[in-house]
Motif scaffolding. Structure first.
Motif, PDB file in Angstrom:
ATOM      1  N   ASN A  36       1.647  -4.901 -13.747  1.00 43.77           N
ATOM      2  CA  ASN A  36       0.910  -3.715 -14.184  1.00 43.77           C
ATOM      3  C   ASN A  36       0.627  -3.743 -15.682  1.00 43.77           C
ATOM      4  N   PHE A  37       1.506  -4.339 -16.461  1.00 43.37           N
ATOM      5  CA  PHE A  37       1.241  -4.492 -17.895  1.00 43.37           C
ATOM      6  C   PHE A  37       0.007  -5.355 -18.122  1.00 43.37           C
ATOM      7  N   ILE A  38      -0.076  -6.471 -17.404  1.00 43.14           N
ATOM      8  CA  ILE A  38      -1.246  -7.352 -17.514  1.00 43.14           C
ATOM      9  C   ILE A  38      -2.503  -6.626 -17.038  1.00 43.14           C
ATOM     10  N   TYR A  39      -2.369  -5.869 -15.969  1.00 41.53           N
ATOM     11  CA  TYR A  39      -3.504  -5.100 -15.436  1.00 41.53           C
ATOM     12  C   TYR A  39      -3.998  -4.084 -16.465  1.00 41.53           C
ATOM     13  N   MET A  40      -3.093  -3.381 -17.081  1.00 42.06           N
ATOM     14  CA  MET A  40      -3.490  -2.374 -18.069  1.00 42.06           C
ATOM     15  C   MET A  40      -4.006  -3.018 -19.358  1.00 42.06           C
ATOM     16  N   LEU A  41      -3.456  -4.167 -19.722  1.00 42.04           N
ATOM     17  CA  LEU A  41      -3.861  -4.854 -20.946  1.00 42.04           C
ATOM     18  C   LEU A  41      -5.286  -5.388 -20.851  1.00 42.04           C
ATOM     19  N   HIS A  42      -5.632  -5.975 -19.709  1.00 41.10           N
ATOM     20  CA  HIS A  42      -6.936  -6.630 -19.549  1.00 41.10           C
ATOM     21  C   HIS A  42      -7.930  -5.818 -18.726  1.00 41.10           C
ATOM     22  N   ASN A  43      -7.515  -4.675 -18.188  1.00 39.72           N
ATOM     23  CA  ASN A  43      -8.367  -3.867 -17.315  1.00 39.72           C
ATOM     24  C   ASN A  43      -8.936  -4.694 -16.166  1.00 39.72           C
ATOM     25  N   ASP A  44      -8.119  -5.590 -15.635  1.00 40.16           N
ATOM     26  CA  ASP A  44      -8.541  -6.457 -14.543  1.00 40.16           C
ATOM     27  C   ASP A  44      -7.313  -6.804 -13.706  1.00 40.16           C
ATOM     28  N   TRP A  45      -7.473  -6.830 -12.377  1.00 39.81           N
ATOM     29  CA  TRP A  45      -6.385  -7.177 -11.464  1.00 39.81           C
ATOM     30  C   TRP A  45      -6.635  -8.588 -10.932  1.00 39.81           C
ATOM     31  N   PRO A  46      -6.036  -9.616 -11.564  1.00 34.61           N
ATOM     32  CA  PRO A  46      -6.291 -10.995 -11.133  1.00 34.61           C
ATOM     33  C   PRO A  46      -5.361 -11.484 -10.023  1.00 34.61           C
ATOM     34  N   PHE A  47      -4.502 -10.632  -9.479  1.00 31.44           N
ATOM     35  CA  PHE A  47      -3.447 -11.076  -8.568  1.00 31.44           C
ATOM     36  C   PHE A  47      -3.812 -10.980  -7.092  1.00 31.44           C
ATOM     37  N   GLY A  48      -4.986 -10.479  -6.767  1.00 34.93           N
ATOM     38  CA  GLY A  48      -5.451 -10.444  -5.383  1.00 34.93           C
ATOM     39  C   GLY A  48      -5.072  -9.196  -4.623  1.00 34.93           C
ATOM     40  N   ALA A  49      -5.678  -9.045  -3.458  1.00 37.89           N
ATOM     41  CA  ALA A  49      -5.502  -7.840  -2.646  1.00 37.89           C
ATOM     42  C   ALA A  49      -4.116  -7.760  -2.019  1.00 37.89           C
ATOM     43  N   VAL A  50      -3.556  -8.910  -1.641  1.00 36.34           N
ATOM     44  CA  VAL A  50      -2.238  -8.898  -0.997  1.00 36.34           C
ATOM     45  C   VAL A  50      -1.173  -8.421  -1.979  1.00 36.34           C
ATOM     46  N   TYR A  51      -1.200  -8.962  -3.197  1.00 40.87           N
ATOM     47  CA  TYR A  51      -0.185  -8.530  -4.154  1.00 40.87           C
ATOM     48  C   TYR A  51      -0.462  -7.119  -4.665  1.00 40.87           C
ATOM     49  N   CYS A  52      -1.683  -6.666  -4.593  1.00 39.85           N
ATOM     50  CA  CYS A  52      -1.985  -5.270  -4.909  1.00 39.85           C
ATOM     51  C   CYS A  52      -1.212  -4.361  -3.962  1.00 39.85           C
ATOM     52  N   THR A  53      -1.246  -4.688  -2.687  1.00 32.69           N
ATOM     53  CA  THR A  53      -0.514  -3.907  -1.686  1.00 32.69           C
ATOM     54  C   THR A  53       0.988  -3.991  -1.920  1.00 32.69           C
ATOM     55  N   ILE A  54       1.485  -5.200  -2.170  1.00 29.75           N
ATOM     56  CA  ILE A  54       2.921  -5.378  -2.409  1.00 29.75           C
ATOM     57  C   ILE A  54       3.358  -4.629  -3.663  1.00 29.75           C
ATOM     58  N   SER A  55       2.572  -4.719  -4.710  1.00 29.97           N
ATOM     59  CA  SER A  55       2.919  -4.070  -5.974  1.00 29.97           C
ATOM     60  C   SER A  55       2.979  -2.553  -5.834  1.00 29.97           C
ATOM     61  N   ASN A  56       1.969  -1.977  -5.204  1.00 29.53           N
ATOM     62  CA  ASN A  56       1.975  -0.525  -5.010  1.00 29.53           C
ATOM     63  C   ASN A  56       3.130  -0.092  -4.111  1.00 29.53           C
ATOM     64  N   PHE A  57       3.378  -0.854  -3.053  1.00 30.35           N
ATOM     65  CA  PHE A  57       4.467  -0.529  -2.139  1.00 30.35           C
ATOM     66  C   PHE A  57       5.815  -0.604  -2.849  1.00 30.35           C
ATOM     67  N   MET A  58       6.062  -1.703  -3.563  1.00 27.04           N
ATOM     68  CA  MET A  58       7.355  -1.874  -4.227  1.00 27.04           C
ATOM     69  C   MET A  58       7.564  -0.865  -5.352  1.00 27.04           C
ATOM     70  N   ALA A  59       6.491  -0.478  -6.029  1.00 28.62           N
ATOM     71  CA  ALA A  59       6.625   0.540  -7.075  1.00 28.62           C
ATOM     72  C   ALA A  59       7.117   1.852  -6.473  1.00 28.62           C
ATOM     73  N   ASN A  60       6.522   2.243  -5.372  1.00 25.28           N
ATOM     74  CA  ASN A  60       6.928   3.491  -4.737  1.00 25.28           C
ATOM     75  C   ASN A  60       8.317   3.385  -4.112  1.00 25.28           C
ATOM     76  N   VAL A  61       8.637   2.245  -3.504  1.00 28.08           N
ATOM     77  CA  VAL A  61       9.959   2.064  -2.891  1.00 28.08           C
ATOM     78  C   VAL A  61      11.047   2.129  -3.954  1.00 28.08           C
ATOM     79  N   THR A  62      10.872   1.399  -5.045  1.00 18.99           N
ATOM     80  CA  THR A  62      11.933   1.339  -6.049  1.00 18.99           C
ATOM     81  C   THR A  62      12.117   2.657  -6.785  1.00 18.99           C
ATOM     82  N   ILE A  63      11.036   3.356  -7.037  1.00 14.61           N
ATOM     83  CA  ILE A  63      11.171   4.647  -7.717  1.00 14.61           C
ATOM     84  C   ILE A  63      11.854   5.659  -6.811  1.00 14.61           C
ATOM     85  N   SER A  64      11.456   5.714  -5.547  1.00 18.63           N
ATOM     86  CA  SER A  64      12.113   6.670  -4.652  1.00 18.63           C
ATOM     87  C   SER A  64      13.557   6.261  -4.377  1.00 18.63           C
TER      88      SER A  64
END
Length: 140
Positions: free
Chosen positions: A27-55
């Protein structure tokens, strides 16, 4: 060192570690470059893990508070056992994953084309009733 409080502290540390390893740098790289270079699969994993770990962190802090509350309010009753703490931790992670399930279903990458023909990708949650900024499902 294997006490109920230490089990909960270890669980809290594990949730924070998962957040740091699987989400923060991406997410730091995403916010720094305003671009998501990691693909759709890791987008799903990243959003899922962010919510899982915070909860999981929040629910673990609630379990610690509950354990302390019982220890203070009812000092003569038996304390929570290690087995009960393990069951609590299992329930914490299961419910965290259940709460984060919509992220698996609705995470998506979008491409935005700018005037200079530059294309940037974004990783967003696209709810059934619209994007995050106009969705009413996000707040429920």
């Amino acid at each position: 060192m294997q006490t109920v409080a230490n089990y909960f502290l270890m669980n809290l540390s594990a949730a924070d570690l998962f957040m740091s390893v699987l989400n923060c740098m991406f997410n730091f790289i995403y916010m720094l470059h305003n671009d998501w270079p990691f693909g759709a699969v890791y987008c799903t994993i990243s959003n899922f893990m962010a919510n899982v770990t915070i909860s999981a962190s929040v629910l673990t802090l609630m379990a610690i508070s509950f354990d302390r509350y019982i220890a203070i309010v009812k000092p003569l009753e038996p304390r929570m056992s290690k087995t009960t703490a393990r069951v609590f931790i299992l329930i914490i992670w299961s419910s965290s994953m259940l709460l984060a399930l919509p992220c698996i279903l609705y995470s998506d990458t979008v491409s935005i084309q700018y005037k200079n023909n530059e294309v940037r990708r974004g990783c967003i949650l696209r709810w059934p009733d619209g994007q995050t900024s106009i969705s009413k499902h996000e707040h429920m």
